[in-house]
Design a protein around this motif. Structure first.
Motif, PDB file in Angstrom:
ATOM      1  N   LEU A  34       1.046  -1.174  -0.091  1.00 61.10           N
ATOM      2  CA  LEU A  34      -0.062  -0.053  -0.079  1.00 61.10           C
ATOM      3  C   LEU A  34       1.022   1.193  -0.113  1.00 61.10           C
ATOM      4  CD1 LEU A  34      -2.689  -0.758   2.541  1.00 61.10           C
ATOM      5  CD2 LEU A  34      -3.035  -0.744   0.198  1.00 61.10           C
ATOM      6  N   TYR A  37       1.147   3.955   3.775  1.00 61.75           N
ATOM      7  CA  TYR A  37       0.824   3.176   4.780  1.00 61.75           C
ATOM      8  C   TYR A  37       1.510   3.546   5.987  1.00 61.75           C
ATOM      9  CZ  TYR A  37      -1.223  -0.849   7.268  1.00 61.75           C
ATOM     10  OH  TYR A  37      -1.900  -1.533   8.207  1.00 61.75           O
ATOM     11  N   ARG A  64      -8.266   0.428   6.288  1.00 59.96           N
ATOM     12  CA  ARG A  64      -7.892  -0.465   4.755  1.00 59.96           C
ATOM     13  C   ARG A  64      -7.307  -1.580   5.688  1.00 59.96           C
ATOM     14  NH1 ARG A  64      -4.136   3.070   0.987  1.00 59.96           N
ATOM     15  NH2 ARG A  64      -2.828   3.613   3.033  1.00 59.96           N
TER      16      ARG A  64
END
Length: 90
Positions: A34, A37, A64
């Motif tokens: 990601l 993140y 997420r």
């Protein structure tokens, strides 16, 4: 016997590993890919469950993390111990 039409099982399932360790690796790989993140997450196995624990720096990463782990492992087999630590504003 490999890919034999006489076998009653699907020969292509040999690469479809559904163990907790495979799910744990898939979650870790997804989270690490990601962009931006902020989480510091570790994933452990205990019995039939995955334990996702650590901290995240914002609400988006919190959501997420929960969404990814639930989608991969199934909501019923994940225990979340995630803290939310707001990053200090500069």
């Amino acid at each position: 016997m490999f890919l034999s039409s006489l076998q009653t099982v699907n020969a292509f399932t040999f690469g479809m590993d559904e163990t907790l360790y495979a799910k744990r690796a898939a979650i870790q790989a997804e989270l690490s890919s990601l962009p931006d993140y902020s989480g510091r997450i570790s994933i452990a196995t205990e019995g039939d469950c995955l334990i996702v624990e650590g901290t995240v720096g914002n609400q988006i990463d919190y959501n997420r993390t929960i969404d990814i782990a639930s989608d991969i492992a199934g909501a019923g087999s994940v225990i979340f111990r995630i803290g939310y630590e707001a990053m200090p504003s500069a």
